[in-house]
Design an enzyme around this catalytic site. Structure first.
Site, PDB file in Angstrom:
ATOM      1  N   LYS A 279      47.922  46.734  29.489  1.00 39.53           N
ATOM      2  CA  LYS A 279      48.066  47.546  28.278  1.00 39.53           C
ATOM      3  C   LYS A 279      48.403  48.982  28.657  1.00 39.53           C
ATOM      4  O   LYS A 279      48.038  49.445  29.727  1.00 39.53           O
ATOM      5  CB  LYS A 279      46.738  47.552  27.510  1.00 39.53           C
ATOM      6  CG  LYS A 279      46.436  46.280  26.769  1.00 39.53           C
ATOM      7  CD  LYS A 279      45.155  46.426  25.972  1.00 39.53           C
ATOM      8  CE  LYS A 279      44.819  45.151  25.219  1.00 39.53           C
ATOM      9  NZ  LYS A 279      45.792  44.798  24.179  1.00 39.53           N
ATOM     10  N   ARG A 353      43.110  33.913  22.458  1.00 44.58           N
ATOM     11  CA  ARG A 353      43.377  32.531  22.051  1.00 44.58           C
ATOM     12  C   ARG A 353      43.157  31.559  23.211  1.00 44.58           C
ATOM     13  O   ARG A 353      42.821  30.402  23.003  1.00 44.58           O
ATOM     14  CB  ARG A 353      44.811  32.447  21.493  1.00 44.58           C
ATOM     15  CG  ARG A 353      45.876  32.824  22.487  1.00 44.58           C
ATOM     16  CD  ARG A 353      47.212  33.152  21.824  1.00 44.58           C
ATOM     17  NE  ARG A 353      47.252  34.521  21.275  1.00 44.58           N
ATOM     18  CZ  ARG A 353      48.276  35.028  20.615  1.00 44.58           C
ATOM     19  NH1 ARG A 353      49.347  34.302  20.394  1.00 44.58           N
ATOM     20  NH2 ARG A 353      48.228  36.273  20.170  1.00 44.58           N
TER      21      ARG A 353
HETATM   22  N1  BES Z   1      42.385  42.389  21.884  1.00 41.24           N
HETATM   23  C1  BES Z   1      43.763  42.430  21.618  1.00 41.24           C
HETATM   24  C2  BES Z   1      44.069  42.654  20.147  1.00 41.24           C
HETATM   25  C3  BES Z   1      43.857  44.039  19.630  1.00 41.24           C
HETATM   26  C4  BES Z   1      44.723  45.060  19.935  1.00 41.24           C
HETATM   27  C5  BES Z   1      42.795  44.291  18.783  1.00 41.24           C
HETATM   28  C6  BES Z   1      44.520  46.316  19.414  1.00 41.24           C
HETATM   29  C7  BES Z   1      42.622  45.547  18.245  1.00 41.24           C
HETATM   30  C8  BES Z   1      43.477  46.568  18.576  1.00 41.24           C
HETATM   31  C9  BES Z   1      44.418  41.125  22.020  1.00 41.24           C
HETATM   32  O1  BES Z   1      43.880  40.498  23.115  1.00 41.24           O
HETATM   33  C10 BES Z   1      45.840  41.434  22.351  1.00 41.24           C
HETATM   34  O2  BES Z   1      46.057  42.145  23.284  1.00 41.24           O
HETATM   35  N2  BES Z   1      46.760  40.901  21.573  1.00 41.24           N
HETATM   36  C11 BES Z   1      48.147  41.158  21.773  1.00 41.24           C
HETATM   37  C12 BES Z   1      48.870  39.870  21.559  1.00 41.24           C
HETATM   38  C13 BES Z   1      50.323  39.931  21.949  1.00 41.24           C
HETATM   39  C14 BES Z   1      50.456  40.083  23.438  1.00 41.24           C
HETATM   40  C15 BES Z   1      50.989  38.671  21.467  1.00 41.24           C
HETATM   41  C16 BES Z   1      48.589  42.215  20.774  1.00 41.24           C
HETATM   42  O3  BES Z   1      48.135  42.166  19.631  1.00 41.24           O
HETATM   43  O4  BES Z   1      49.334  43.083  21.154  1.00 41.24           O
HETATM   44 MN    MN Z   2      44.732  41.192  24.923  1.00 43.05          MN
END
Ligand code: BES
Ligand code: MN
Ligand code: ZN
Length: 498
Positions: A279, A353
């Site tokens: 990230k 997931r």
């Molecule tokens: N934990 C995150 C989702 C999230 C992001 C929650 C920001 C709250 C604030 C999750 O694991 C994630 O990183 N999801 C990705 C999925 C994508 C790679 C398909 C996302 O939402 O960017």
């Molecule tokens: Mn994630």
């Protein structure tokens, strides 16, 4: 916290503090009117002088008034009387509680429970009061060194009622509200703790502690070897880069004889760096909240245990840390889930997931009446619904409606999202049974579609709480949502609501 009801006139009760309400255009609430009469018009005078406002949530603290036995009065604005509903009631009580938490009051009497509030009941007014006070009294300063300012000294909350016949419903509301506040506080604590303290092992210890000394509740914790034996290749692929041991926490509450349980599954990523699909740095600290789904289902278990509800409940928490390292899963890696389906991990940041799918498959052994997973799953959900409502997707229309309705009644709002099979096509993989991401569009829905592939024959719902589980900015902190919504749903299922 202790609770009591009273049918005496608020002006005649010798308590530390009374909450009274003022509507728009100088209309006095029931308790305010009583205080005004007893004090020979003091309330009306203060409204005229502008010292008391009727704007919703505005509070004025009045020191003792002649003719009134209470030491102080908090006059809170209720806004337009025609628009005064459960939500406005809750806001008004929360505002008063904030002010009271800063005083030395040991007991408070809520005079607002004498109001007639559209579309609600004595039960909900008492429950919202207990919940709102729980919310306001919550502190998280255990990580700060040195002496912290003393918290509120409140030990007793009273409810003004018009007739003794209202007492039973009111007491039940307070009892339920108190238990929900317990669950919310626990969920907040777990969420707020930093990831170097709140590890998967810490969550497991917390779950074990909750069960110790409770004959109805047992906690079992599976380690990585046991998960490997079960074939949880998807879950284990997420923990591959971390030195923290992954855990599968299984809590079983048996209060309901032989009936099928409700199973709650909570995403417990104690820190989500994104893994190799790292990230960006901005606000990455907030990814310590990526276990808020887990925290909420453990919180609900605490609520159910406190109320000794006559029902069966299972809580399953897959918990891992998502880290990049030389041993981490790489984009393009293909893993095999416990269900036998293979997954191409195109993005290691879509990890929630990957742990939930194996937890869902594991949960089949409990033959759930309904299974609900709760997860801070997608940034896309935050874009879709913002911070006010959680998303609900389900393969069962009745269950989806049940959850959304429970959200309305508990003021812990949710909103339905679709799950059409067309969305699932975005998850196609050239090399495995499915990919773990579905492209830029409809990300919250494609994430739910991914989970749905593991729910054949189950009555299942998914709640994406990415926008609601914590606040960012100056009020950064876990919210404890959706504990109230889930508690409401369970209370309704075991006929514990009036
Ligand atoms: N934990 C995150 C989702 C999230 C992001 C929650 C920001 C709250 C604030 C999750 O694991 C994630 O990183 N999801 C990705 C999925 C994508 C790679 C398909 C996302 O939402 O960017
Ligand atoms: Mn994630
Ligand atoms: Zn995550």
């Amino acid at each position: 916290m202790e609770y009591f009801t009273t049918t005496s006139k608020p002006s005649q009760r010798a308590v530390d503090c009374i909450i009274v309400g003022i509507y728009d255009r100088g209309k006095l609430g029931v308790a305010a009117s009583d205080i005004d009469t007893a004090s020979k018009g003091e309330i009306r005078r203060l409204i005229k002088s502008g010292d008391i406002s009727s704007e919703l949530g505005h509070c004025a603290v009045l020191p003792g008034l002649a003719g009134v036995k209470a030491a102080r009065i908090v006059a809170v604005g209720l806004g337009k009387s025609s628009a005064f509903g459960a939500r406005q009631f809750r806001k008004a009580v929360a505002a008063a509680a904030t002010v009271i938490a800063k005083t030395k009051a040991k007991q408070v009497l809520n005079g607002l429970t004498l109001e007639t509030v559209a579309k609600t009941s004595r039960y909900y007014l008492a429950r919202h009061t207990a919940e709102a006070f729980g919310e306001m009294l919550y502190r998280f300063d255990k990580m700060k060194s040195g002496r912290q300012p003393a918290g509120s000294s409140l030990t007793k909350i009273g409810f003004a009622i018009a007739k003794q016949a209202d007492a039973a419903e009111t007491k039940r509301g307070a009892e339920h509200g108190d238990a929900i506040a317990t669950g919310v506080s626990l969920a907040k604590d777990l969420g707020n703790l930093p990831a170097n303290v709140c590890t998967p092992s810490y969550l497991a210890r917390t779950a074990k502690k909750l069960a110790s000394g409770n004959a109805k509740l047992t906690t079992k914790v599976l380690n990585e070897t046991e998960m490997k034996r079960l074939g949880m290749g998807s879950l284990l692929s997420v923990t591959a880069g971390s030195k923290e041991a992954a855990k599968l926490i299984v809590m079983q509450y048996k209060g309901g004889g032989g009936e099928k349980p409700v199973v709650l599954v909570g995403k417990g990523v104690t820190f989500d760096t994104g893994g190799i699909s790292l990230k960006p740095g901005l606000a990455m600290d907030e990814m310590k909240f990526d276990m808020c789904g887990a925290a909420s289902v453990i919180g609900v278990m605490a609520t159910v245990a406190q109320l000794k509800l006559p029902m069966n409940l299972v809580v399953v928490v897959p918990t891992v840390e998502n880290m990049p390292s030389g041993t981490a899963t790489k984009p393009g890696d293909i893993v095999k889930s416990m269900s036998g389906q293979t997954i191409e991990v195109l993005n290691t940041d879509a990890e929630g997931r990957l742990i939930l799918c194996d937890a869902l498959t594991y949960s089949r052994r409990f033959k759930p009446a309904a299974i609900i997973d709760v997860a801070t799953l997608t940034g896309a959900c935050v874009i879709a619904l913002g911070a006010h409502r959680s998303a609900v997707m389900s393969n069962n229309g009745a269950l989806r409606k049940e959850l959304v309705a429970a959200g309305e009644r508990s003021e812990d709002l949710a909103w339905p999202m679709p799950l059409d099979e067309e969305y699932a096509e975005q998850l196609k993989s050239n090399f495995a049974d499915m990919a773990n991401i579905g492209g830029r569009y409809g990300g919250a829905v494609t994430a739910a579609c991914f989970l749905e592939k593991f729910t054949d024959g189950l009555t299942w719902a998914h709640m994406d709480v990415a926008g609601t589980a914590w606040n960012s900015g100056a009020k950064k902190g876990a919210t404890g949502r959706p504990v109230p919504l889930l508690a409401e749903m369970l209370l309704a299922r075991c006929h514990a609501l009036p």
